[in-house]
Design a protein around this motif. Sequence first.
Motif, PDB file in Angstrom:
ATOM      1  N   GLY A  32       0.811  -1.212   0.000  1.00  0.00           N
ATOM      2  CA  GLY A  32       0.000   0.000   0.000  1.00  0.00           C
ATOM      3  C   GLY A  32       0.845   1.262   0.000  1.00  0.00           C
ATOM      4  N   ALA A  33       1.920   1.249   0.768  1.00  0.00           N
ATOM      5  CA  ALA A  33       2.811   2.421   0.813  1.00  0.00           C
ATOM      6  C   ALA A  33       3.496   2.624  -0.530  1.00  0.00           C
ATOM      7  N   LYS A  34       3.900   1.536  -1.172  1.00  0.00           N
ATOM      8  CA  LYS A  34       4.525   1.656  -2.493  1.00  0.00           C
ATOM      9  C   LYS A  34       3.530   2.191  -3.507  1.00  0.00           C
ATOM     10  N   ARG A  35       2.292   1.697  -3.455  1.00  0.00           N
ATOM     11  CA  ARG A  35       1.271   2.117  -4.413  1.00  0.00           C
ATOM     12  C   ARG A  35       0.960   3.610  -4.252  1.00  0.00           C
ATOM     13  N   ARG A  36       1.002   4.111  -3.036  1.00  0.00           N
ATOM     14  CA  ARG A  36       0.706   5.519  -2.792  1.00  0.00           C
ATOM     15  C   ARG A  36       1.930   6.418  -2.954  1.00  0.00           C
ATOM     16  N   LEU A  38       4.709   6.420  -1.088  1.00  0.00           N
ATOM     17  CA  LEU A  38       5.343   6.839   0.161  1.00  0.00           C
ATOM     18  C   LEU A  38       6.771   6.326   0.298  1.00  0.00           C
TER      19      LEU A  38
END
Length: 53
Positions: A32-36, A38
């Motif tokens: 999720g962090a990679k997709r956003r 971050l």
Amino acid sequence: MKIDTFIKLGSLAFGVARDEKVQELLKMAHKGAKRRGLLQPPTSPPWGNQGRK
């Protein structure tokens, strides 16, 4: 803190980190962090790049 208490806490933390559910949760958070975006490296230094080419 006594050394045996420190060792017990370390082994407990290691046991929790090896749990499959915890690993799956960390994988989901990482994706999720990679997709956003971050976890992307900064495009410019934090002090700025004023006037330099």
